[in-house]
Scaffold this motif. Structure first.
Motif, PDB file in Angstrom:
ATOM      1  N   UNK A 115      76.824  72.247  45.828  1.00 33.51           N
ATOM      2  CA  UNK A 115      75.429  72.697  45.856  1.00 33.51           C
ATOM      3  C   UNK A 115      74.475  71.523  45.654  1.00 33.51           C
ATOM      4  N   UNK A 116      74.922  70.467  44.971  1.00 31.94           N
ATOM      5  CA  UNK A 116      74.069  69.295  44.710  1.00 31.94           C
ATOM      6  C   UNK A 116      74.937  68.033  44.594  1.00 31.94           C
ATOM      7  N   UNK A 117      75.615  67.669  45.686  1.00 30.02           N
ATOM      8  CA  UNK A 117      76.548  66.537  45.595  1.00 30.02           C
ATOM      9  C   UNK A 117      75.885  65.223  45.211  1.00 30.02           C
ATOM     10  N   UNK A 118      74.638  65.003  45.638  1.00 36.70           N
ATOM     11  CA  UNK A 118      73.976  63.732  45.345  1.00 36.70           C
ATOM     12  C   UNK A 118      73.884  63.474  43.843  1.00 36.70           C
ATOM     13  N   UNK A 119      73.627  64.530  43.082  1.00 32.21           N
ATOM     14  CA  UNK A 119      73.511  64.407  41.630  1.00 32.21           C
ATOM     15  C   UNK A 119      74.797  63.861  41.025  1.00 32.21           C
ATOM     16  N   UNK A 120      75.928  64.411  41.463  1.00 30.69           N
ATOM     17  CA  UNK A 120      77.216  63.991  40.903  1.00 30.69           C
ATOM     18  C   UNK A 120      77.682  62.655  41.466  1.00 30.69           C
ATOM     19  N   UNK A 121      77.422  62.414  42.755  1.00 30.13           N
ATOM     20  CA  UNK A 121      77.794  61.124  43.344  1.00 30.13           C
ATOM     21  C   UNK A 121      77.017  59.989  42.685  1.00 30.13           C
ATOM     22  N   UNK A 122      75.776  60.258  42.278  1.00 28.19           N
ATOM     23  CA  UNK A 122      74.990  59.243  41.571  1.00 28.19           C
ATOM     24  C   UNK A 122      75.632  58.917  40.219  1.00 28.19           C
ATOM     25  N   UNK A 123      76.198  59.920  39.563  1.00 28.23           N
ATOM     26  CA  UNK A 123      76.875  59.725  38.284  1.00 28.23           C
ATOM     27  C   UNK A 123      78.082  58.790  38.461  1.00 28.23           C
ATOM     28  N   UNK A 124      78.818  58.996  39.558  1.00 25.60           N
ATOM     29  CA  UNK A 124      79.957  58.125  39.855  1.00 25.60           C
ATOM     30  C   UNK A 124      79.470  56.716  40.192  1.00 25.60           C
ATOM     31  N   UNK A 125      78.438  56.634  41.023  1.00 28.34           N
ATOM     32  CA  UNK A 125      77.907  55.320  41.420  1.00 28.34           C
ATOM     33  C   UNK A 125      77.456  54.526  40.200  1.00 28.34           C
ATOM     34  N   UNK A 126      76.813  55.198  39.248  1.00 30.38           N
ATOM     35  CA  UNK A 126      76.350  54.532  38.040  1.00 30.38           C
ATOM     36  C   UNK A 126      77.521  54.001  37.227  1.00 30.38           C
TER      37      UNK A 126
END
Length: 67
Positions: free
Chosen positions: A49-60
């Motif tokens: 539903x909001x992959x960008x939010x979680x992918x940003x967590x991984x990227x960080x």
């Protein structure tokens, strides 16, 4: 051949922060070349539903640390 899949950096579910094997083994998906692991299919649904939010967590977590 595409680029190598980036390994998932955490020992816990990206959505729930729970143990990956809490529900009988991790659910693994790949999004934009990034491996992502979840504790259950329900968390996959939440993630999608909001992959960008979680992918940003991984990227960080995987970003090179500034010296």
């Amino acid at each position: 051949a595409g680029a190598a899949v980036k390994p998932y950096p955490f020992d816990t579910c990206i959505v729930s922060d729970g143990a990956l094997d809490a529900m009988g083994g991790p659910v693994v998906r790949v999004y934009d070349g990034q491996e992502v692991k979840f504790c259950c299919d329900g968390c996959v649904t939440i993630f999608e539903k909001d992959p960008a939010k979680y992918l940003a967590k991984i990227a960080a977590a995987t970003a090179p640390k500034a010296e």
